[in-house]
Design a protein around this motif. Sequence first.
Motif, short mmCIF file in Angstrom:
data_model
loop_
_atom_site.label_atom_id
_atom_site.label_comp_id
_atom_site.label_asym_id
_atom_site.label_seq_id
_atom_site.Cartn_x
_atom_site.Cartn_y
_atom_site.Cartn_z
N GLN A 33 0.84 -1.20 0.00
CA GLN A 33 0.00 0.00 0.00
C GLN A 33 0.88 1.26 0.00
O GLN A 33 0.60 2.22 -0.72
N MET A 34 1.95 1.23 0.78
CA MET A 34 2.87 2.37 0.85
C MET A 34 3.55 2.60 -0.51
O MET A 34 3.69 3.74 -0.94
N GLU A 35 3.97 1.52 -1.15
CA GLU A 35 4.59 1.64 -2.47
C GLU A 35 3.65 2.33 -3.43
O GLU A 35 4.05 3.23 -4.17
N LYS A 39 4.37 6.17 -4.79
CA LYS A 39 5.06 5.91 -6.05
C LYS A 39 5.34 7.21 -6.82
O LYS A 39 6.45 7.42 -7.30
N THR A 40 4.35 8.09 -6.90
CA THR A 40 4.51 9.34 -7.64
C THR A 40 5.59 10.21 -7.01
O THR A 40 6.45 10.75 -7.73
N ARG A 46 13.32 10.80 -7.70
CA ARG A 46 14.29 10.16 -8.58
C ARG A 46 14.59 11.03 -9.81
O ARG A 46 15.73 11.13 -10.25
N ALA A 47 13.53 11.63 -10.37
CA ALA A 47 13.71 12.48 -11.56
C ALA A 47 14.60 13.69 -11.24
O ALA A 47 15.48 14.05 -12.03
N LEU A 88 12.37 17.54 -1.40
CA LEU A 88 11.42 16.49 -1.78
C LEU A 88 11.70 15.19 -1.04
O LEU A 88 10.77 14.50 -0.60
N LYS A 89 12.98 14.85 -0.91
CA LYS A 89 13.36 13.61 -0.20
C LYS A 89 12.97 13.71 1.27
O LYS A 89 12.43 12.75 1.84
#
Length: 154
Positions: A33-35, A39-40, A46-47, A88-89
């Motif tokens: 559920q966390m993934e 995910k977004t 990552r981007a 963001l991290k």
Amino acid sequence: MTSFSAFAETKIGVVDIRAALFSSDAAKSFSKQMEDEFKTQEMEVRAVQESGQKLQERIKKDSAIMSDTERTKLALQLEEKAKEFKYLKGKLDKAVSVKKQEFIQSSKPKVDQVLKDIVESENYDLIMPREAVIYSSQSYDVTAKVIEKLNAIK
């Protein structure tokens, strides 16, 4: 000598509550559920990281042929990417941490009930958390029993 024989009859167990909780089926479902939920945000982090790495590589590769102005401009862009990544991290890490803490808190009554059931059904006199024990034989470990009983709860 009588106190020694009374101690010898004491049934003691050791449990790694965190390992039991996060090895349960409920935790696996929670992780999935966390993934899905984050995910977004993970892709966004990552981007930004990849964008920063590309800027850094470009600066290393082309710095000899760049003008001072262009080098300064790219360095500022890299600094901005680093700040954005850090922001963001941090935001993602905090959100994940809050969710994990919520999961732990919501699971606590189940873990407490499972431990109580094990104590009563198997006549334990004492069950201690693993982190409070310096050493114990594997025969004292009841973590697998806790996982099994947690998985049986629907």
